[in-house]
Design a protein around this motif. Structure first.
Motif, PDB file in Angstrom:
ATOM      1  N   GLN A 277     -15.900  26.967 -23.696  1.00  0.00           N
ATOM      2  CA  GLN A 277     -17.113  26.097 -23.434  1.00  0.00           C
ATOM      3  C   GLN A 277     -17.848  25.697 -24.956  1.00  0.00           C
ATOM      4  O   GLN A 277     -18.070  24.466 -24.951  1.00  0.00           O
ATOM      5  CB  GLN A 277     -18.093  26.850 -22.499  1.00  0.00           C
ATOM      6  CG  GLN A 277     -17.623  26.766 -21.333  1.00  0.00           C
ATOM      7  CD  GLN A 277     -18.734  27.071 -20.361  1.00  0.00           C
ATOM      8  OE1 GLN A 277     -19.135  28.381 -20.400  1.00  0.00           O
ATOM      9  NE2 GLN A 277     -19.353  26.332 -19.356  1.00  0.00           N
ATOM     10  N   GLU A 278     -17.835  26.582 -25.867  1.00  0.00           N
ATOM     11  CA  GLU A 278     -18.425  26.232 -27.067  1.00  0.00           C
ATOM     12  C   GLU A 278     -17.643  25.265 -27.592  1.00  0.00           C
ATOM     13  O   GLU A 278     -18.191  24.280 -28.332  1.00  0.00           O
ATOM     14  CB  GLU A 278     -18.504  27.598 -27.863  1.00  0.00           C
ATOM     15  CG  GLU A 278     -19.582  28.522 -27.668  1.00  0.00           C
ATOM     16  CD  GLU A 278     -19.526  29.790 -28.364  1.00  0.00           C
ATOM     17  OE1 GLU A 278     -18.779  29.769 -29.081  1.00  0.00           O
ATOM     18  OE2 GLU A 278     -20.210  30.628 -27.855  1.00  0.00           O
ATOM     19  N   MET A 279     -16.350  25.333 -27.672  1.00  0.00           N
ATOM     20  CA  MET A 279     -15.288  24.446 -28.585  1.00  0.00           C
ATOM     21  C   MET A 279     -15.205  23.194 -27.857  1.00  0.00           C
ATOM     22  O   MET A 279     -15.156  22.081 -28.381  1.00  0.00           O
ATOM     23  CB  MET A 279     -13.903  25.212 -28.567  1.00  0.00           C
ATOM     24  CG  MET A 279     -14.027  26.522 -29.420  1.00  0.00           C
ATOM     25  SD  MET A 279     -12.367  27.320 -29.066  1.00  0.00           S
ATOM     26  CE  MET A 279     -11.236  26.610 -30.475  1.00  0.00           C
ATOM     27  N   GLU A 280     -15.346  23.038 -26.336  1.00  0.00           N
ATOM     28  CA  GLU A 280     -15.403  21.804 -25.761  1.00  0.00           C
ATOM     29  C   GLU A 280     -16.561  21.195 -26.291  1.00  0.00           C
ATOM     30  O   GLU A 280     -16.497  19.896 -26.196  1.00  0.00           O
ATOM     31  CB  GLU A 280     -15.076  22.122 -24.228  1.00  0.00           C
ATOM     32  CG  GLU A 280     -13.845  22.232 -23.756  1.00  0.00           C
ATOM     33  CD  GLU A 280     -12.923  21.354 -23.922  1.00  0.00           C
ATOM     34  OE1 GLU A 280     -13.174  20.184 -23.959  1.00  0.00           O
ATOM     35  OE2 GLU A 280     -11.804  21.447 -23.586  1.00  0.00           O
TER      36      GLU A 280
ATOM     37  N   LYS B 165     -11.070  11.669 -35.960  1.00  0.00           N
ATOM     38  CA  LYS B 165      -9.888  11.954 -35.307  1.00  0.00           C
ATOM     39  C   LYS B 165      -9.002  13.128 -35.475  1.00  0.00           C
ATOM     40  O   LYS B 165      -8.513  13.686 -34.673  1.00  0.00           O
ATOM     41  CB  LYS B 165      -8.951  10.605 -35.241  1.00  0.00           C
ATOM     42  CG  LYS B 165      -9.162   9.367 -34.580  1.00  0.00           C
ATOM     43  CD  LYS B 165      -8.186   8.285 -34.863  1.00  0.00           C
ATOM     44  CE  LYS B 165      -8.621   6.904 -34.002  1.00  0.00           C
ATOM     45  NZ  LYS B 165      -7.592   5.758 -34.226  1.00  0.00           N
ATOM     46  N   HIS B 166      -9.032  13.168 -36.762  1.00  0.00           N
ATOM     47  CA  HIS B 166      -8.048  14.467 -37.184  1.00  0.00           C
ATOM     48  C   HIS B 166      -9.016  15.611 -36.910  1.00  0.00           C
ATOM     49  O   HIS B 166      -8.209  16.643 -36.305  1.00  0.00           O
ATOM     50  CB  HIS B 166      -8.213  14.523 -38.734  1.00  0.00           C
ATOM     51  CG  HIS B 166      -7.539  15.558 -39.327  1.00  0.00           C
ATOM     52  ND1 HIS B 166      -6.014  15.718 -39.388  1.00  0.00           N
ATOM     53  CD2 HIS B 166      -7.983  16.983 -39.923  1.00  0.00           C
ATOM     54  CE1 HIS B 166      -5.796  16.986 -39.708  1.00  0.00           C
ATOM     55  NE2 HIS B 166      -6.998  17.688 -40.275  1.00  0.00           N
ATOM     56  N   LYS B 167     -10.249  15.657 -36.833  1.00  0.00           N
ATOM     57  CA  LYS B 167     -11.270  16.772 -36.387  1.00  0.00           C
ATOM     58  C   LYS B 167     -10.884  17.143 -34.766  1.00  0.00           C
ATOM     59  O   LYS B 167     -10.854  18.280 -34.585  1.00  0.00           O
ATOM     60  CB  LYS B 167     -12.570  16.616 -36.615  1.00  0.00           C
ATOM     61  CG  LYS B 167     -12.959  16.853 -38.143  1.00  0.00           C
ATOM     62  CD  LYS B 167     -14.700  16.685 -38.386  1.00  0.00           C
ATOM     63  CE  LYS B 167     -14.802  16.845 -39.951  1.00  0.00           C
ATOM     64  NZ  LYS B 167     -16.229  16.773 -40.281  1.00  0.00           N
ATOM     65  N   ILE B 168     -10.941  16.005 -34.020  1.00  0.00           N
ATOM     66  CA  ILE B 168     -10.724  16.122 -32.829  1.00  0.00           C
ATOM     67  C   ILE B 168      -9.258  16.797 -32.311  1.00  0.00           C
ATOM     68  O   ILE B 168      -9.080  17.699 -31.619  1.00  0.00           O
ATOM     69  CB  ILE B 168     -10.805  14.767 -31.959  1.00  0.00           C
ATOM     70  CG1 ILE B 168     -12.219  14.536 -32.283  1.00  0.00           C
ATOM     71  CG2 ILE B 168     -10.379  14.880 -30.498  1.00  0.00           C
ATOM     72  CD1 ILE B 168     -12.658  13.199 -31.493  1.00  0.00           C
ATOM     73  N   ILE B 169      -8.152  16.264 -33.312  1.00  0.00           N
ATOM     74  CA  ILE B 169      -6.987  16.586 -33.083  1.00  0.00           C
ATOM     75  C   ILE B 169      -7.027  18.538 -33.281  1.00  0.00           C
ATOM     76  O   ILE B 169      -6.241  19.136 -32.607  1.00  0.00           O
ATOM     77  CB  ILE B 169      -5.856  16.127 -33.789  1.00  0.00           C
ATOM     78  CG1 ILE B 169      -5.638  14.635 -33.294  1.00  0.00           C
ATOM     79  CG2 ILE B 169      -4.664  16.926 -33.981  1.00  0.00           C
ATOM     80  CD1 ILE B 169      -4.827  13.800 -34.227  1.00  0.00           C
TER      81      ILE B 169
ATOM     82  N   VAL C 170      -8.765  20.330 -30.595  1.00  0.00           N
ATOM     83  CA  VAL C 170      -7.769  20.499 -29.390  1.00  0.00           C
ATOM     84  C   VAL C 170      -6.814  21.650 -29.687  1.00  0.00           C
ATOM     85  O   VAL C 170      -6.475  22.376 -28.728  1.00  0.00           O
ATOM     86  CB  VAL C 170      -7.252  18.875 -28.987  1.00  0.00           C
ATOM     87  CG1 VAL C 170      -5.928  19.090 -27.857  1.00  0.00           C
ATOM     88  CG2 VAL C 170      -8.164  17.864 -28.509  1.00  0.00           C
ATOM     89  N   GLU C 171      -6.262  21.652 -30.726  1.00  0.00           N
ATOM     90  CA  GLU C 171      -5.359  22.661 -31.148  1.00  0.00           C
ATOM     91  C   GLU C 171      -5.927  23.928 -31.051  1.00  0.00           C
ATOM     92  O   GLU C 171      -5.282  24.933 -30.492  1.00  0.00           O
ATOM     93  CB  GLU C 171      -4.763  22.389 -32.602  1.00  0.00           C
ATOM     94  CG  GLU C 171      -3.783  21.241 -32.733  1.00  0.00           C
ATOM     95  CD  GLU C 171      -3.256  20.912 -34.002  1.00  0.00           C
ATOM     96  OE1 GLU C 171      -3.895  21.498 -34.996  1.00  0.00           O
ATOM     97  OE2 GLU C 171      -2.531  20.133 -34.096  1.00  0.00           O
ATOM     98  N   ALA C 172      -7.250  24.152 -31.536  1.00  0.00           N
ATOM     99  CA  ALA C 172      -7.941  25.459 -31.486  1.00  0.00           C
ATOM    100  C   ALA C 172      -8.258  25.707 -29.888  1.00  0.00           C
ATOM    101  O   ALA C 172      -7.904  27.008 -29.596  1.00  0.00           O
ATOM    102  CB  ALA C 172      -9.055  25.276 -32.334  1.00  0.00           C
ATOM    103  N   ILE C 173      -8.600  24.689 -29.326  1.00  0.00           N
ATOM    104  CA  ILE C 173      -8.814  24.934 -27.591  1.00  0.00           C
ATOM    105  C   ILE C 173      -7.639  25.630 -26.941  1.00  0.00           C
ATOM    106  O   ILE C 173      -7.502  26.590 -26.372  1.00  0.00           O
ATOM    107  CB  ILE C 173      -9.488  23.842 -26.685  1.00  0.00           C
ATOM    108  CG1 ILE C 173     -10.822  23.531 -27.483  1.00  0.00           C
ATOM    109  CG2 ILE C 173      -9.311  24.040 -25.438  1.00  0.00           C
ATOM    110  CD1 ILE C 173     -11.276  22.119 -27.281  1.00  0.00           C
ATOM    111  N   SER C 174      -6.502  24.808 -27.289  1.00  0.00           N
ATOM    112  CA  SER C 174      -5.222  25.299 -26.648  1.00  0.00           C
ATOM    113  C   SER C 174      -4.771  26.656 -27.125  1.00  0.00           C
ATOM    114  O   SER C 174      -4.397  27.549 -26.337  1.00  0.00           O
ATOM    115  CB  SER C 174      -4.107  24.561 -27.264  1.00  0.00           C
ATOM    116  OG  SER C 174      -4.344  23.079 -26.761  1.00  0.00           O
ATOM    117  N   GLU C 175      -5.135  27.172 -28.231  1.00  0.00           N
ATOM    118  CA  GLU C 175      -4.910  28.597 -28.375  1.00  0.00           C
ATOM    119  C   GLU C 175      -5.749  29.332 -27.974  1.00  0.00           C
ATOM    120  O   GLU C 175      -5.047  30.527 -27.376  1.00  0.00           O
ATOM    121  CB  GLU C 175      -5.325  28.669 -30.194  1.00  0.00           C
ATOM    122  CG  GLU C 175      -4.238  28.214 -31.166  1.00  0.00           C
ATOM    123  CD  GLU C 175      -4.541  28.150 -32.539  1.00  0.00           C
ATOM    124  OE1 GLU C 175      -5.194  29.089 -32.851  1.00  0.00           O
ATOM    125  OE2 GLU C 175      -4.043  27.396 -33.355  1.00  0.00           O
ATOM    126  N   VAL C 176      -6.951  29.149 -27.569  1.00  0.00           N
ATOM    127  CA  VAL C 176      -7.780  30.044 -26.699  1.00  0.00           C
ATOM    128  C   VAL C 176      -7.411  30.055 -25.492  1.00  0.00           C
ATOM    129  O   VAL C 176      -7.500  31.121 -24.785  1.00  0.00           O
ATOM    130  CB  VAL C 176      -9.221  29.726 -27.092  1.00  0.00           C
ATOM    131  CG1 VAL C 176     -10.152  30.571 -26.067  1.00  0.00           C
ATOM    132  CG2 VAL C 176     -10.008  29.910 -28.334  1.00  0.00           C
TER     133      VAL C 176
END
Length: 133
Positions: free
Chosen positions: A71-74, A108-112, A115-121
């Motif tokens: 939730q924090e990352m989103e 755009k790079h920060k969003i990518i 998304v990668e960090a969220i996918s890991e969690v």
């Protein structure tokens, strides 16, 4: 509305807003943002209930913490997305200003990365959930 549909809906809405230049239809876009915010708030409340259930019913604080982190990352991703939308409008309104283009690329790079960090969690969450079954 499924989550992926919800994620693409703001994108399409912002594209439509940008196409209304130079006389932006901000009233319509503001209504769209309001509706999306309400949908996200509803989802957030459901996630809070699930977090509480993991903690209280299943005694799985780890799963609750995964959801809290997601939730924090989103939230951070949503803030980056809002900044990106402003940057896109600035690029459109000021095409000769290179700083806006650079800002847009950085966001755009920060969003990518977000998304990668969220996918890991989410992967960690999925792995830890398999223990429940």
């Amino acid at each position: 509305m499924e989550l992926q549909g919800l994620n693409s809906f703001p994108f399409r809405g912002h594209q439509a807003y940008l196409k209304s230049a130079p006389h932006y239809d901000f009233v319509k876009y503001r209504q769209l943002v309001h509706e999306i915010t309400q949908a996200f708030n509803g989802i957030s409340k459901e996630v809070i209930q699930i977090k509480d259930r993991f903690r209280e019913v299943y005694d799985r604080c780890d799963l609750s913490e995964h959801l809290e982190k997601i939730q924090e990352m989103e939230k951070e991703k949503l803030e980056l997305t809002a900044r990106l939308q402003i940057a896109k409008q600035n690029v459109q309104d000021h095409p000769s200003q290179e700083m806006y283009q650079e800002e847009m690329q950085i966001l755009k790079h920060k969003i990518i990365k977000s998304v990668e960090a969220i996918s890991e969690v989410l992967q960690d969450f999925k792995y830890d959930c398999e223990e429940i079954q």
